[in-house]
Enzyme design. Structure first.
Site, PDB file in Angstrom:
ATOM      1  N   LYS A  18       0.845  -1.200   0.000  1.00  0.00           N
ATOM      2  CA  LYS A  18       0.000   0.000   0.000  1.00  0.00           C
ATOM      3  C   LYS A  18       0.881   1.251   0.000  1.00  0.00           C
ATOM      4  O   LYS A  18       1.683   1.452   0.898  1.00  0.00           O
ATOM      5  CB  LYS A  18      -0.911  -0.015   1.238  1.00  0.00           C
ATOM      6  CG  LYS A  18      -1.722   1.273   1.442  1.00  0.00           C
ATOM      7  CD  LYS A  18      -2.670   1.169   2.645  1.00  0.00           C
ATOM      8  CE  LYS A  18      -3.374   2.496   2.942  1.00  0.00           C
ATOM      9  NZ  LYS A  18      -4.236   2.443   4.138  1.00  0.00           N
TER      10      LYS A  18
ATOM     11  N   ASP B   3      -2.702   9.996   4.000  1.00  0.00           N
ATOM     12  CA  ASP B   3      -4.107   9.616   4.115  1.00  0.00           C
ATOM     13  C   ASP B   3      -4.856  10.609   4.993  1.00  0.00           C
ATOM     14  O   ASP B   3      -4.784  10.553   6.215  1.00  0.00           O
ATOM     15  CB  ASP B   3      -4.213   8.191   4.701  1.00  0.00           C
ATOM     16  CG  ASP B   3      -5.654   7.709   4.777  1.00  0.00           C
ATOM     17  OD1 ASP B   3      -6.537   8.376   4.182  1.00  0.00           O
ATOM     18  OD2 ASP B   3      -5.895   6.666   5.419  1.00  0.00           O
TER      19      ASP B   3
ATOM     20  N   LYS C 152     -10.479  12.257   8.655  1.00  0.00           N
ATOM     21  CA  LYS C 152     -10.040  11.791   9.965  1.00  0.00           C
ATOM     22  C   LYS C 152     -10.149  12.927  10.986  1.00  0.00           C
ATOM     23  O   LYS C 152     -10.002  14.094  10.621  1.00  0.00           O
ATOM     24  CB  LYS C 152      -8.565  11.354   9.884  1.00  0.00           C
ATOM     25  CG  LYS C 152      -8.334  10.088   9.091  1.00  0.00           C
ATOM     26  CD  LYS C 152      -6.878   9.689   9.076  1.00  0.00           C
ATOM     27  CE  LYS C 152      -6.657   8.430   8.271  1.00  0.00           C
ATOM     28  NZ  LYS C 152      -7.289   7.231   8.849  1.00  0.00           N
TER      29      LYS C 152
ATOM     30  N   ASP D 298       1.414   6.090   5.744  1.00  0.00           N
ATOM     31  CA  ASP D 298       0.449   5.176   5.128  1.00  0.00           C
ATOM     32  C   ASP D 298       0.980   4.504   3.857  1.00  0.00           C
ATOM     33  O   ASP D 298       0.243   3.823   3.148  1.00  0.00           O
ATOM     34  CB  ASP D 298      -0.872   5.923   4.868  1.00  0.00           C
ATOM     35  CG  ASP D 298      -2.085   5.016   4.998  1.00  0.00           C
ATOM     36  OD1 ASP D 298      -1.956   3.944   5.622  1.00  0.00           O
ATOM     37  OD2 ASP D 298      -3.146   5.375   4.449  1.00  0.00           O
TER      38      ASP D 298
ATOM     39  N   ARG E  98      -7.688  -0.459   0.714  1.00  0.00           N
ATOM     40  CA  ARG E  98      -8.187  -1.681   0.072  1.00  0.00           C
ATOM     41  C   ARG E  98      -8.546  -1.422  -1.387  1.00  0.00           C
ATOM     42  O   ARG E  98      -8.490  -2.334  -2.210  1.00  0.00           O
ATOM     43  CB  ARG E  98      -9.361  -2.245   0.878  1.00  0.00           C
ATOM     44  CG  ARG E  98     -10.574  -1.370   0.908  1.00  0.00           C
ATOM     45  CD  ARG E  98     -11.522  -1.720   2.038  1.00  0.00           C
ATOM     46  NE  ARG E  98     -11.036  -1.261   3.345  1.00  0.00           N
ATOM     47  CZ  ARG E  98     -11.675  -1.433   4.497  1.00  0.00           C
ATOM     48  NH1 ARG E  98     -12.820  -2.078   4.518  1.00  0.00           N
ATOM     49  NH2 ARG E  98     -11.166  -0.973   5.625  1.00  0.00           N
TER      50      ARG E  98
HETATM   51  N1  BES Z   1      -4.448   4.370   6.942  1.00  0.00           N
HETATM   52  C1  BES Z   1      -5.550   3.999   7.736  1.00  0.00           C
HETATM   53  C2  BES Z   1      -5.229   2.956   8.793  1.00  0.00           C
HETATM   54  C3  BES Z   1      -4.280   3.361   9.878  1.00  0.00           C
HETATM   55  C4  BES Z   1      -4.763   3.830  11.073  1.00  0.00           C
HETATM   56  C5  BES Z   1      -2.923   3.213   9.719  1.00  0.00           C
HETATM   57  C6  BES Z   1      -3.880   4.185  12.075  1.00  0.00           C
HETATM   58  C7  BES Z   1      -2.039   3.563  10.707  1.00  0.00           C
HETATM   59  C8  BES Z   1      -2.520   4.048  11.902  1.00  0.00           C
HETATM   60  C9  BES Z   1      -6.685   3.447   6.855  1.00  0.00           C
HETATM   61  O1  BES Z   1      -6.734   3.914   5.551  1.00  0.00           O
HETATM   62  C10 BES Z   1      -7.964   3.816   7.516  1.00  0.00           C
HETATM   63  O2  BES Z   1      -8.217   4.973   7.626  1.00  0.00           O
HETATM   64  N2  BES Z   1      -8.716   2.844   7.956  1.00  0.00           N
HETATM   65  C11 BES Z   1      -9.945   3.068   8.624  1.00  0.00           C
HETATM   66  C12 BES Z   1     -10.902   2.034   8.131  1.00  0.00           C
HETATM   67  C13 BES Z   1     -12.342   2.332   8.461  1.00  0.00           C
HETATM   68  C14 BES Z   1     -12.813   3.540   7.686  1.00  0.00           C
HETATM   69  C15 BES Z   1     -13.196   1.144   8.113  1.00  0.00           C
HETATM   70  C16 BES Z   1      -9.726   2.926  10.108  1.00  0.00           C
HETATM   71  O3  BES Z   1      -8.862   2.177  10.525  1.00  0.00           O
HETATM   72  O4  BES Z   1     -10.418   3.588  10.873  1.00  0.00           O
HETATM   73 ZN    ZN Z   2      -4.900   4.549   4.749  1.00  0.00          ZN
HETATM   74 ZN    ZN Z   3      -7.822   5.727   5.337  1.00  0.00          ZN
END
Ligand code: BES
Ligand code: ZN
Ligand code: ZN
Length: 500
Positions: A265, A270, A277, A288, A351
């Site tokens: 990835k 992000d 966020k 990320d 994803r």
């Molecule tokens: N890049 C994030 C995941 C992440 C979170 C990496 C904290 C490193 C530290 C990913 O793209 C994301 O935002 N995932 C979401 C998924 C949700 C929307 C289903 C998450 O983890 O909240």
């Molecule tokens: Zn991400």
């Molecule tokens: Zn994300």
């Protein structure tokens, strides 16, 4: 950094000698015996009074006050011989080089044979040293105007051994490749998003390809459009930075068969997109692209060690930003595979990027797939910051990956993908699937989502959201990026196809 020598004499004049010492050593033999004699039979009392500690990872420095030609000795505590193994000696070397660097020692003479036991042979010790030295002394070059002076660096390590000099040299080189490849991954992850765009990441990969003579391909936006990479393109829509699909190929076999696909990835930042966020969640999201970094680190190791394997690395690279053109929740997009996806959350972007990368890796002939991604906060809740989450559709491939991870000391733990989980991912009134079935167990939904594009190809998914960075310094590195999975992937590729 390393020189290997056979003949060792205590009478030679030297700045710093390094000797390993086990707990409960009652009689000092070999080199330790010689040192003890030269110190007037004082080693036992030094140990007893705690000036020299044999406890696991303890580093004790003594000045020889002119009793030896050696000015100072670092004793490296190795703990109980029964508990001694590769990881113990690698951590101990990590502590040693850190201590030496702090003391501004520029060269070390290491008596390798004092670290050897029946179980841990000279090549293991050499590999541990070769790996620990670059890992433990790693420092990210920051952007402070008044940066720390390039302090005296630990630059010369001389290894003395009665073992096979050529074998020891080779093991040091292999360890060093593992360490430096991991450090490259760390640097990529530590680099801020404004300084590492998808274009920068692609340029880095192309340079790497040049150094190690790898074939490469970088797809531009227009080519992605032609190929129908609607999932990666959707993530890129809100950005002013063009996306890149980066491919590196390493061919170590005559024929392009049994190809291992490594997919990382590469979200260079992000923001979450419209499903933005919270402000505290934004900090750190430069990391990320940790999966991409792990894959590039592994390709560097592979490029140096040249195993007889075929590997294709695929990295979907973009940032995930917001603008009038950005993709939105409720949008329906079409992936390269043809599968349509209802977007429920633009922060579940990894994803999407990986979906097209998996499809593209298969087009490049990948027969096995391993994807690595900072994919979900959920995996951090489940497994914390030291254990990488793994999912698979193939027991045998998973076992191989588990073995590699055990060998290099990067822990992974498996999470399930059940029919129920797949159903949740496939649930949508308007499309073939959705990108965010809910917060309950979202680490496994994310893994299962990627699995839909993998189909029947043997595959392992590694969620490194928790392990890609660390908030605290440790034996083999500073706080910040860990470079996790570079070494696991490299060991996995090196051993692939070996019979147990
Ligand atoms: N890049 C994030 C995941 C992440 C979170 C990496 C904290 C490193 C530290 C990913 O793209 C994301 O935002 N995932 C979401 C998924 C949700 C929307 C289903 C998450 O983890 O909240
Ligand atoms: Zn991400
Ligand atoms: Zn994300």
């Amino acid at each position: 950094m390393f020189t290997v020598k056979n003949e060792f004499t205590l009478t030679e004049s030297r700045e710093t000698l390094v000797v390993g010492i086990f707990e409960k050593t009652t009689s000092f033999e070999g080199l330790l015996g010689e040192v003890n004699t030269a110190l007037g039979d004082t080693l036992a009392s030094l140990v007893k009074e705690g000036d020299v500690s044999a406890k696991k990872g303890a580093i004790s420095k003594i000045h020889t006050l002119g009793k030896l030609e050696t000015k100072r000795i670092y004793f490296v505590g190795l703990g109980k011989e029964n508990d001694y193994n590769f990881e113990v000696v690698r951590s101990a070397f990590g502590k040693l080089v850190k201590a030496a660097q702090k003391a501004k020692v520029e060269s070390l003479d290491i008596a390798l044979d004092s670290f050897i036991t029946d179980k841990v042979e000279s090549v293991d010790v050499a590999h541990a040293l070769g790996e620990a030295a670059p890992l433990a002394t790693y420092k990210f070059a920051d952007y402070k105007q008044k940066s720390n002076e390039p302090a005296k660096e630990l630059s010369a390590i001389t290894v003395f051994t009665n073992g096979d000099q050529v074998e020891v040299e080779a093991a040091l080189t292999v360890g060093f490749a593992y360490g430096t490849g991991t450090n490259s991954a760390r640097t990529l992850v530590n680099t801020p998003g404004n300084m590492l765009t998808a274009t920068d990441l692609a340029n880095y990969a192309v340079e790497l390809a040049g150094t190690y003579n790898l074939e490469y391909e970088v797809l531009e936006k227009a080519e992605m459009e032609k190929l129908g990479m609607g999932a990666l393109l959707a993530v890129n829509k809100g950005s002013v930075e063009p996306p890149k699909m980066i491919v590196l190929k390493y061919q170590g076999k005559e024929e392009w068969t049994d190809v291992i696909g490594l997919i990382g990835k590469g979200i260079t930042y992000d923001s979450g997109g419209y499903s933005i966020k919270p402000k505290d969640g934004l900090v750190g999201m430069k990391s990320d692209m940790g999966g991409a970094a792990a894959v590039l680190g592994a390709m560097e190791i592979i490029g140096q060690l040249k195993p007889e394997q075929n590997v294709v690395a695929v990295i979907p690279a973009t940032d995930n930003m917001i603008s009038g053109e950005a993709f939105k929740p409720d949008d329906v997009i079409t992936s390269m595979s043809g599968k349509t996806i209802e977007i429920l959350n633009t922060d579940a972007e990894g994803r999407l990027a990986l979906a097209d990368a998996v499809t593209y890796a298969k087009q490049h002939g990948a027969n096995y797939l391993v994807d690595v991604a900072t994919l979900t906060g959920g995996v951090i809740v489940a497994l914390g910051n030291k254990i990488t989450g793994a999912m698979t559709n193939n027991e045998e491939l998973f076992e191989k990956l588990l073995e590699a991870s055990n060998e290099v000391g990067e822990m992974i733990w498996r999470l399930p993908i059940t029919d129920y989980v797949k159903e949740r991912v496939r649930k949508s009134n308007v499309a073939d699937m959705n990108n965010s079935p809910g917060r309950d167990g979202h680490a496994i939904f994310a893994g299962a989502f990627i699995g839909e594009f993998v189909e029947n190809t043997p595959w392992v998914h590694l969620d490194i959201a928790g392990t890609a960075t660390t908030s605290a310094e440790y034996d083999l590195g500073p706080a910040g990026a860990t470079g996790v999975m570079s070494r696991t992937l490299a060991a996995f590729v090196e051993r692939f196809g070996e019979e147990e």
